[in-house]
Motif scaffolding. Structure first.
Motif, PDB file in Angstrom:
ATOM      1  N   LEU A 226       0.823  -1.215   0.000  1.00 54.26           N
ATOM      2  CA  LEU A 226       0.000   0.000   0.000  1.00 54.26           C
ATOM      3  C   LEU A 226       0.853   1.259   0.000  1.00 54.26           C
ATOM      4  CD1 LEU A 226      -2.572  -1.127   2.725  1.00 54.26           C
ATOM      5  CD2 LEU A 226      -2.966  -0.982   0.254  1.00 54.26           C
ATOM      6  N   PRO A 227       0.384   2.318  -0.646  1.00 55.57           N
ATOM      7  CA  PRO A 227       1.095   3.596  -0.567  1.00 55.57           C
ATOM      8  C   PRO A 227       0.785   4.308   0.760  1.00 55.57           C
ATOM      9  CG  PRO A 227      -0.864   3.846  -1.901  1.00 55.57           C
ATOM     10  CD  PRO A 227      -0.827   2.403  -1.475  1.00 55.57           C
ATOM     11  N   TYR A 228       1.562   5.346   1.044  1.00 54.22           N
ATOM     12  CA  TYR A 228       1.339   6.119   2.284  1.00 54.22           C
ATOM     13  C   TYR A 228      -0.109   6.623   2.356  1.00 54.22           C
ATOM     14  CZ  TYR A 228       1.776   9.998   5.585  1.00 54.22           C
ATOM     15  OH  TYR A 228       1.590  10.856   6.636  1.00 54.22           O
ATOM     16  N   PHE A 229      -0.645   7.067   1.212  1.00 55.84           N
ATOM     17  CA  PHE A 229      -2.013   7.588   1.218  1.00 55.84           C
ATOM     18  C   PHE A 229      -3.015   6.447   1.057  1.00 55.84           C
ATOM     19  CE2 PHE A 229       0.406  11.408   0.405  1.00 55.84           C
ATOM     20  CZ  PHE A 229      -0.154  12.253   1.348  1.00 55.84           C
ATOM     21  N   SER A 230      -3.150   5.690   2.134  1.00 56.21           N
ATOM     22  CA  SER A 230      -4.169   4.637   2.148  1.00 56.21           C
ATOM     23  C   SER A 230      -4.685   4.492   3.570  1.00 56.21           C
ATOM     24  CB  SER A 230      -3.603   3.309   1.643  1.00 56.21           C
ATOM     25  OG  SER A 230      -2.388   3.023   2.242  1.00 56.21           O
ATOM     26  N   LEU A 231      -5.917   4.083   3.680  1.00 53.66           N
ATOM     27  CA  LEU A 231      -6.476   3.852   5.022  1.00 53.66           C
ATOM     28  C   LEU A 231      -7.482   2.714   4.976  1.00 53.66           C
ATOM     29  CD1 LEU A 231      -9.495   5.190   5.013  1.00 53.66           C
ATOM     30  CD2 LEU A 231      -8.329   7.270   5.610  1.00 53.66           C
ATOM     31  N   ILE A 232      -7.819   2.236   6.180  1.00 48.47           N
ATOM     32  CA  ILE A 232      -8.758   1.114   6.311  1.00 48.47           C
ATOM     33  C   ILE A 232      -9.958   1.579   7.126  1.00 48.47           C
ATOM     34  CG2 ILE A 232      -9.074  -1.239   7.218  1.00 48.47           C
ATOM     35  CD1 ILE A 232      -6.117  -1.722   6.939  1.00 48.47           C
ATOM     36  N   ILE A 233     -11.135   1.200   6.671  1.00 49.77           N
ATOM     37  CA  ILE A 233     -12.334   1.410   7.493  1.00 49.77           C
ATOM     38  C   ILE A 233     -12.870   0.031   7.869  1.00 49.77           C
ATOM     39  CG2 ILE A 233     -14.698   2.300   7.582  1.00 49.77           C
ATOM     40  CD1 ILE A 233     -13.911   4.447   5.589  1.00 49.77           C
ATOM     41  N   VAL A 234     -13.095  -0.178   9.161  1.00 48.32           N
ATOM     42  CA  VAL A 234     -13.647  -1.446   9.631  1.00 48.32           C
ATOM     43  C   VAL A 234     -15.005  -1.175  10.261  1.00 48.32           C
ATOM     44  CG1 VAL A 234     -13.246  -3.495  11.055  1.00 48.32           C
ATOM     45  CG2 VAL A 234     -11.292  -2.159  10.246  1.00 48.32           C
ATOM     46  N   LYS A 235     -16.028  -1.843   9.752  1.00 45.72           N
ATOM     47  CA  LYS A 235     -17.350  -1.751  10.375  1.00 45.72           C
ATOM     48  C   LYS A 235     -17.432  -2.918  11.365  1.00 45.72           C
ATOM     49  CE  LYS A 235     -19.005   1.755   7.919  1.00 45.72           C
ATOM     50  NZ  LYS A 235     -19.971   1.812   6.859  1.00 45.72           N
ATOM     51  N   VAL A 236     -17.226  -2.616  12.615  1.00 51.47           N
ATOM     52  CA  VAL A 236     -17.180  -3.668  13.648  1.00 51.47           C
ATOM     53  C   VAL A 236     -18.573  -4.216  13.903  1.00 51.47           C
ATOM     54  CG1 VAL A 236     -16.389  -4.213  15.996  1.00 51.47           C
ATOM     55  CG2 VAL A 236     -15.235  -2.418  14.682  1.00 51.47           C
ATOM     56  N   THR A 237     -19.536  -3.315  13.992  1.00 49.57           N
ATOM     57  CA  THR A 237     -20.927  -3.727  14.148  1.00 49.57           C
ATOM     58  C   THR A 237     -21.748  -3.095  13.022  1.00 49.57           C
ATOM     59  OG1 THR A 237     -21.098  -1.925  15.746  1.00 49.57           O
ATOM     60  CG2 THR A 237     -21.023  -4.141  16.650  1.00 49.57           C
ATOM     61  N   PRO A 238     -21.832  -3.777  11.871  1.00 52.50           N
ATOM     62  CA  PRO A 238     -22.564  -3.162  10.760  1.00 52.50           C
ATOM     63  C   PRO A 238     -23.992  -2.856  11.175  1.00 52.50           C
ATOM     64  CG  PRO A 238     -21.492  -5.207  10.106  1.00 52.50           C
ATOM     65  CD  PRO A 238     -21.387  -5.131  11.589  1.00 52.50           C
ATOM     66  N   SER A 239     -24.397  -1.591  10.994  1.00 53.51           N
ATOM     67  CA  SER A 239     -25.715  -1.223  11.509  1.00 53.51           C
ATOM     68  C   SER A 239     -26.765  -1.088  10.416  1.00 53.51           C
ATOM     69  CB  SER A 239     -25.618   0.070  12.333  1.00 53.51           C
ATOM     70  OG  SER A 239     -24.717   0.946  11.749  1.00 53.51           O
ATOM     71  N   ILE A 240     -26.337  -1.106   9.123  1.00 55.52           N
ATOM     72  CA  ILE A 240     -27.360  -1.150   8.066  1.00 55.52           C
ATOM     73  C   ILE A 240     -26.927  -2.174   7.018  1.00 55.52           C
ATOM     74  CG2 ILE A 240     -28.448   1.103   8.202  1.00 55.52           C
ATOM     75  CD1 ILE A 240     -26.462   2.159   6.176  1.00 55.52           C
TER      76      ILE A 240
END
Ligand SMILES: C[S@@+](CC[C@H](N)C(=O)[O-])C[C@H]1O[C@@H](n2cnc3c(N)ncnc32)[C@H](O)[C@@H]1O
Length: 240
Positions: A226-240
């Motif tokens: 991955l390049p420096y400009f990357s991020l992760i989003i984790v939905k721990v408790t998906p609400s929809i």
């Protein structure tokens, strides 16, 4: 004759797409005589400089400022002081300076160090902050999903220094944003695997830029370069 001091504007330019700067940011950017930005590395333009390149006028002075990527406080402090003095030279002559900053200037941004140091060295300085679009919000839009809904608890980890930190956060939050993940991705993947969260995680590289890449569902991706400009989003408790 007393010359009126110039103002230092911190302008948020958004995560990459040049159209994500605000109208206010663009208006100020176009009228200032000096545009400063963190210098790029290896002779390349810095990210914020590239984002606003399209909007800059020929007569504007471009001022690259050096902010080294090191942890050493003394080296950092020296660099901030030098950057602040370079900016001050123009402010003292009555010229406004816009410091353009990737994403939002108040969200893990170099602008904070520049402005604080300037205000310490020259308490009479005039500083104005123009907010903008930060990377987690842009990333959520790129994925076509809300970042949070209802009463979701959101946690942002600006960098991961030990993996236990992530475990603690996953116990608490409904949605987790992990930034600066390029060097720690394999460790994060293992934790998400143990918690069966790989399906609910998304990696976004260079959100909103033409080179944007989205990896949704990480089950088959134990390693990613991955390049420096990357991020992760984790939905721990998906609400929809
Ligand atoms: C020093 S922080 C700067 C954050 C920035 N001020 C903001 O408002 O988003 C740098 C980190 O932000 C994240 N980031 C910033 N822009 C990004 C983009 N366009 N796509 C993905 N991640 C981004 C990455 O995790 C990167 O390592």
């Amino acid at each position: 004759m007393v010359v009126q001091l110039g103002t230092l504007y911190g302008i948020s330019v958004g995560p990459g797409d040049p159209e994500l700067i605000t109208l206010k940011g663009l208006r100020i950017l176009k009228k200032v005589p000096v545009v400063a930005f963190p210098a790029g590395s290896h002779g390349k333009p810095g990210i914020s400089q590239s984002i606003v390149g399209h909007w800059l006028q020929k007569y504007q002075i471009q001022l690259p400022l050096n902010f080294p990527y090191v942890q050493d406080r003394v080296t950092l402090r020296r660099a901030w002081q030098q950057a602040a003095e370079e900016v001050w030279q123009y402010l003292d002559l009555g010229q406004d300076v816009a410091f353009v900053c990737e994403g939002d200037i108040s969200f893990y941004s170099t602008f904070t160090y520049l402005a604080q140091t300037l205000e310490q060295l020259h308490p009479q300085s005039l500083v104005q902050r123009i907010p903008g679009v930060c990377s987690p919000l842009a990333t959520a839009s790129a994925c076509g999903e809300p970042l949070t809904v209802r009463s979701d608890r959101l946690a942002v980890l600006p960098a991961l220094y030990n993996i236990e930190e992530l475990e603690t956060i996953l116990d608490w939050a409904d949605v987790v944003v992990l930034m600066k993940v390029s060097s720690v991705y394999p460790q994060i993947w293992k934790v998400l695997q143990q918690r069966q969260l790989l399906e609910n995680a998304v990696v976004v590289e260079r959100a909103t830029l033409p080179e944007q890449i989205i990896y949704a569902d990480l089950r088959d991706r134990p390693t990613l370069k991955l390049p420096y400009f990357s991020l992760i989003i984790v939905k721990v408790t998906p609400s929809i």
